[in-house]
Scaffold this active site. Structure first.
Site, short mmCIF file in Angstrom:
data_model
loop_
_atom_site.label_atom_id
_atom_site.label_comp_id
_atom_site.label_asym_id
_atom_site.label_seq_id
_atom_site.Cartn_x
_atom_site.Cartn_y
_atom_site.Cartn_z
N SER A 1 -1.46 -3.58 10.25
CA SER A 1 -1.09 -4.46 9.15
C SER A 1 0.16 -5.27 9.49
CB SER A 1 -0.84 -3.64 7.90
OG SER A 1 -2.00 -2.91 7.58
N ARG B 1 0.85 -1.20 0.00
CA ARG B 1 0.00 0.00 0.00
C ARG B 1 0.88 1.24 0.00
NH1 ARG B 1 -1.82 0.78 4.34
NH2 ARG B 1 -1.16 -1.06 5.50
N CYS C 1 0.56 -7.51 11.74
CA CYS C 1 0.78 -7.64 13.18
C CYS C 1 0.01 -8.80 13.79
CB CYS C 1 0.46 -6.33 13.89
SG CYS C 1 1.66 -5.04 13.50
N GLY C 2 -0.43 -9.75 12.97
CA GLY C 2 -0.91 -11.01 13.53
C GLY C 2 -2.40 -11.30 13.47
N LYS D 1 -9.72 -2.38 1.49
CA LYS D 1 -9.47 -1.26 2.38
C LYS D 1 -10.22 0.00 1.93
CE LYS D 1 -7.18 -3.69 5.23
NZ LYS D 1 -5.90 -4.23 5.04
N TYR E 1 -1.57 -3.52 -6.89
CA TYR E 1 -1.31 -4.31 -5.69
C TYR E 1 -2.38 -4.20 -4.60
CZ TYR E 1 1.15 -6.83 -2.17
OH TYR E 1 1.47 -7.78 -1.25
N ASP F 1 -9.49 -9.87 8.72
CA ASP F 1 -8.93 -8.53 8.45
C ASP F 1 -9.91 -7.39 8.72
OD1 ASP F 1 -6.51 -7.16 7.48
OD2 ASP F 1 -7.73 -6.54 5.77
N HIS G 1 -10.67 -2.49 11.28
CA HIS G 1 -9.58 -3.35 10.79
C HIS G 1 -9.37 -4.46 11.83
CE1 HIS G 1 -5.10 -3.48 9.27
NE2 HIS G 1 -5.85 -4.34 8.63
N ARG H 1 2.15 -12.29 -0.54
CA ARG H 1 0.82 -12.65 -0.02
C ARG H 1 0.26 -13.89 -0.70
NH1 ARG H 1 -1.72 -8.91 3.94
NH2 ARG H 1 -0.06 -7.41 4.23
P1 GTP Z 1 -2.44 -7.78 7.31
O1 GTP Z 1 -2.97 -8.79 6.36
O2 GTP Z 1 -1.35 -6.94 6.72
O3 GTP Z 1 -3.51 -6.92 7.89
O4 GTP Z 1 -1.64 -8.58 8.49
P2 GTP Z 1 -2.15 -9.43 9.74
O5 GTP Z 1 -2.45 -8.53 10.89
O6 GTP Z 1 -3.19 -10.40 9.35
O7 GTP Z 1 -0.79 -10.22 10.15
P3 GTP Z 1 -0.42 -11.77 9.97
O8 GTP Z 1 -1.25 -12.66 10.84
O9 GTP Z 1 -0.37 -12.09 8.54
O10 GTP Z 1 1.06 -11.77 10.59
C1 GTP Z 1 2.08 -10.94 10.07
C2 GTP Z 1 3.43 -11.48 10.46
O11 GTP Z 1 3.54 -11.58 11.88
C3 GTP Z 1 3.69 -12.88 9.91
O12 GTP Z 1 5.02 -12.98 9.49
C4 GTP Z 1 3.44 -13.77 11.10
O13 GTP Z 1 4.17 -14.98 11.03
C5 GTP Z 1 3.87 -12.90 12.27
N1 GTP Z 1 3.11 -13.22 13.51
C6 GTP Z 1 1.76 -13.41 13.61
N2 GTP Z 1 1.41 -13.73 14.89
C7 GTP Z 1 2.56 -13.73 15.61
C8 GTP Z 1 2.84 -13.99 16.99
O14 GTP Z 1 1.98 -14.29 17.82
N3 GTP Z 1 4.16 -13.90 17.37
C9 GTP Z 1 5.15 -13.57 16.48
N4 GTP Z 1 6.40 -13.52 16.94
N5 GTP Z 1 4.91 -13.34 15.17
C10 GTP Z 1 3.63 -13.41 14.74
C1 SPV Z 2 -3.05 -4.58 5.14
O1 SPV Z 2 -2.08 -3.92 4.70
O2 SPV Z 2 -3.58 -4.32 6.24
C2 SPV Z 2 -3.59 -5.71 4.36
C3 SPV Z 2 -3.11 -5.91 2.99
O3 SPV Z 2 -4.46 -6.41 4.85
S1 SPV Z 2 -3.83 -4.80 1.88
O4 SPV Z 2 -4.90 -5.50 1.15
O5 SPV Z 2 -2.77 -4.42 0.91
O6 SPV Z 2 -4.37 -3.67 2.56
MN MN Z 3 -5.01 -5.71 6.95
#
Ligand code: GTP
Ligand code: SPV
Ligand code: MN
Length: 590
Positions: free
Chosen positions: A259, A80, A261-262, A217, A208, A286, A237, A375
């Site tokens: 984003s 983004r 952050c898990g 979003k 993207y 999400d 979110h 992704r």
């Molecule tokens: P967006 O799709 O961008 O909104 O991200 P999201 O909030 O869904 O994050 P996602 O669950 O994909 O995790 C992002 C990164 O953080 C990945 O590399 C995960 O492996 C890592 N991660 C997720 N949960 C944890 C956790 O509990 N501990 C640690 N150390 N890393 C984590």
């Molecule tokens: C984020 O960045 O929070 C995502 C991926 O979930 S995107 O669709 O690019 O916003």
């Molecule tokens: Mn997101």
């Protein structure tokens, strides 16, 4: 004149509004062909075949990853672009200091100049979609016009696309208009503009994720948050997860983390072996649309039907559900490849990369094999933890709201706000390290209120007031918490194991909701003591756990000063109640 195809889509119920808008966009962009999308498997296969023929999509190992494909975006178009994203309200102060702003007339003129003739030699795809279960009163429809077949395929997974959406638009007459062109993918000619009062979006120059899949979003957060404010609900979110305890009781929790952050990981976590009897159900990973229900509780739907998830870090140990989910019918973007034509990324836990995300032979000297924001796009029904509650038109009742961020210091593993109003302050004060999900520096701590800094379609001051007013309407408001899975020690290692073990924290949260778990009262809120958390079977040093559950008064006194300065950036729009809540925290810190 462009030729037209409609696949299986019947245009009988086509509303005048949609027909006129498509005609006017075609006149501006002058495509060779117009295709009305029905979202059928045949249509998706034909779009994929076109991309494969143009070398823009690559089928993966058909034995181990059946019906999986790899797309590589332009190397400058991988995330983004917050600095090129604008909210175009008539008055600048309505967009607020949290957004870039441009006057609507100026933004339209700038965008229409970019769009002029931009689809010459291309196909204009019309994508009718519904955000949310097709029969839910809370769902909202839109139409995205795009010249990218990759975007259409993604929208086919992420939204309910096609006939039913077009018919609902025909009945309701109101829909979000999203116009998208990849343009020349020139970072200097790239903008994502939002016109909340017109329910419209104009995006140019990126193919993207959040820049281009306009249902996500742009619609489901920026436009929807603006609508939600006037209509008395919340567009957030947040992931939505159901947790069934060994006694058979199910509670739903909604969590807002910035984003990367898990969220996806928490939404489909696998309980640790030492917590038998727990079950986890994913409603969303999400975005959540939250409505006060007739019984005074808050109800959530997931407007999406698929996941656009972060690949790096996804492995059999961290997230086996996701790992299993993406072995078929999955579109990968910007991952690496093994010699065996299987997808590969850092943290996958097996095999090795032969080709990097740019398509070059992998050499660790040049950086990671997979882009850090690579992704997967996959339908939610492939998730082993999927629940049909994701189709419930009423949504699911929310017991707890959990805010969180990625902070190596300060924020403890978990704490509970004293009240809804204190919870709104906790959400408003969320700070987190930036990630690869947006272009720019990574690892810089910034305020990210409710994880909505890049996504709130209006002034944060008004948004916090709206949160307070929604809470005031709820007879049974969810309890509000804050978590941080990302505290690091002096060796830069994470102190908390995370992933499946996060259920230990969620268990305490749910027990707090029903008045079962103990806590101690600190300046910032209620925290569990070590013995209040279920650590059965967890190998963690007592001192590490103590550190994770500590509140450092001196550091928090500084944090309070910083939060006050942040609230002040929003001037008179910041609700006084937040300052009052902050005073209470400050007084307790002494
Ligand atoms: P967006 O799709 O961008 O909104 O991200 P999201 O909030 O869904 O994050 P996602 O669950 O994909 O995790 C992002 C990164 O953080 C990945 O590399 C995960 O492996 C890592 N991660 C997720 N949960 C944890 C956790 O509990 N501990 C640690 N150390 N890393 C984590
Ligand atoms: C984020 O960045 O929070 C995502 C991926 O979930 S995107 O669709 O690019 O916003
Ligand atoms: Mn997101």
């Amino acid at each position: 004149m462009a030729t037209v195809s409609t696949a299986q889509l019947s245009l009988q119920s086509l509303s005048k509004e949609v027909a006129e808008w498509v005609a006017s966009v075609a006149a501006l962009t002058t495509p060779d062909h117009i295709h009305w999308c029905d979202g059928s498997p045949d249509e998706m296969a034909s779009l994929r075949n076109q991309l494969i023929a143009r070398n823009e999509l690559q089928p993966l190992n058909a034995e181990t990853f059946p019906d999986c494909y790899l797309a590589r975006s332009h190397p400058s178009d991988v995330a983004r672009v917050e600095h090129l994203t604008f909210i175009c309200t008539p008055k600048q102060e309505d967009a607020g200091p949290n957004n870039n702003w441009m006057a609507p007339a100026e933004a339209h003129a700038e965008m229409d100049a970019l769009y002029k003739g931009c689809m010459k030699g291309r196909t204009l795809y019309v994508v009718p979609y519904c955000m949310g279960p097709i029969d839910s009163p809370y769902s909202r429809c839109g139409v995205e016009i795009t010249d990218s077949a990759y975007v259409v395929i993604n929208m086919g997974i992420m939204t309910r696309m096609g006939q039913m959406a077009l018919e609902r638009i025909g009945r309701e007459r109101s829909f979000v208009k999203g116009l998208h062109s990849v343009g020349e993918l020139d970072p200097n000619r790239r903008f994502i503009m939002h016109f909340p009062e017109e329910l419209s979006i104009k995006s140019f120059g990126s193919g993207y994720g959040g820049n281009a899949l306009l249902g996500k979003k742009c619609h489901a957060l920026r436009i929807a948050s603006y609508q939600a404010r006037t209509e008395g609900w919340l567009a957030e979110h947040m992931l939505i997860v159901g947790l069934k305890n060994p006694q058979g009781e199910t509670h739903y929790v909604a969590c807002a983390f910035p984003s990367a952050c898990g969220k996806t990981n928490l939404a489909m976590l696998i309980p640790p072996g030492s917590m038998p009897g727990w079950e986890v159900f994913t409603v969303g990973d999400d975005i959540a649309w939250l409505h006060p229900g007739p019984d005074g509780r808050l109800y959530a739907i997931n407007p999406e039907s698929g996941y656009f998830g972060v690949a790096p870090g996804t492995g059999p140990k961290t997230n086996k559900n996701a790992f299993d989910m993406i072995r078929k019918d999955t579109l990968f973007t910007n991952v690496g490849l093994t010699a065996n034509n299987e997808p590969w990324w850092e943290g996958i836990g097996k095999g090795e990369a032969a080709i990097d995300w740019l398509g070059k032979p992998f050499d660790a000297k040049n950086g990671p094999a997979a882009h850090p924001n690579s992704r997967f796009t996959v339908s939610a029904v492939h998730n082993p933890a999927y629940t049909a509650e994701a189709e419930n038109p009423k949504g699911v009742p929310i017991s707890a709201i959990v805010f969180g961020g990625r902070r190596r210091e300060l924020a403890p593993l978990v704490y509970e706000a004293r009240s809804w109003a204190h919870g709104v302050l906790v959400g408003a004060s969320v700070a987190s390290e930036t990630t690869a999900a947006a272009t720019g520096a990574v690892g810089v701590v910034r305020r990210d209120s409710m994880a909505m800094k890049p996504f709130c379609g209006y002034n944060f001051g008004d948004y916090w007031s709206h949160w307070l007013s929604v809470g005031a309407k709820l007879k049974h408001a969810p309890k509000v918490f804050h978590v941080n899975w990302f505290r690091q020690g002096s060796d830069n290692k994470f102190l908390w194991p995370g992933f499946g073990d996060n259920l230990r924290v969620l268990k305490w949260i749910l027990e707090r909701c029903v008045g079962k778990a103990d806590a101690h009262d600190t300046a910032i809120g209620f925290l569990p003591r070590s013995e209040d958390l279920d650590t059965n079977g967890l190998s963690i040093e007592a001192d590490t756990l103590k550190e994770l559950l500590s509140v450092k008064d001196e550091a928090w006194r500084k944090e309070v000063v910083d939060i006050r300065a942040y609230l002040a950036e929003f001037g008179a729009r910041t609700p006084g109640q937040l300052y009052a809540e902050l005073e209470t925290v400050q007084d307790r810190l002494g």
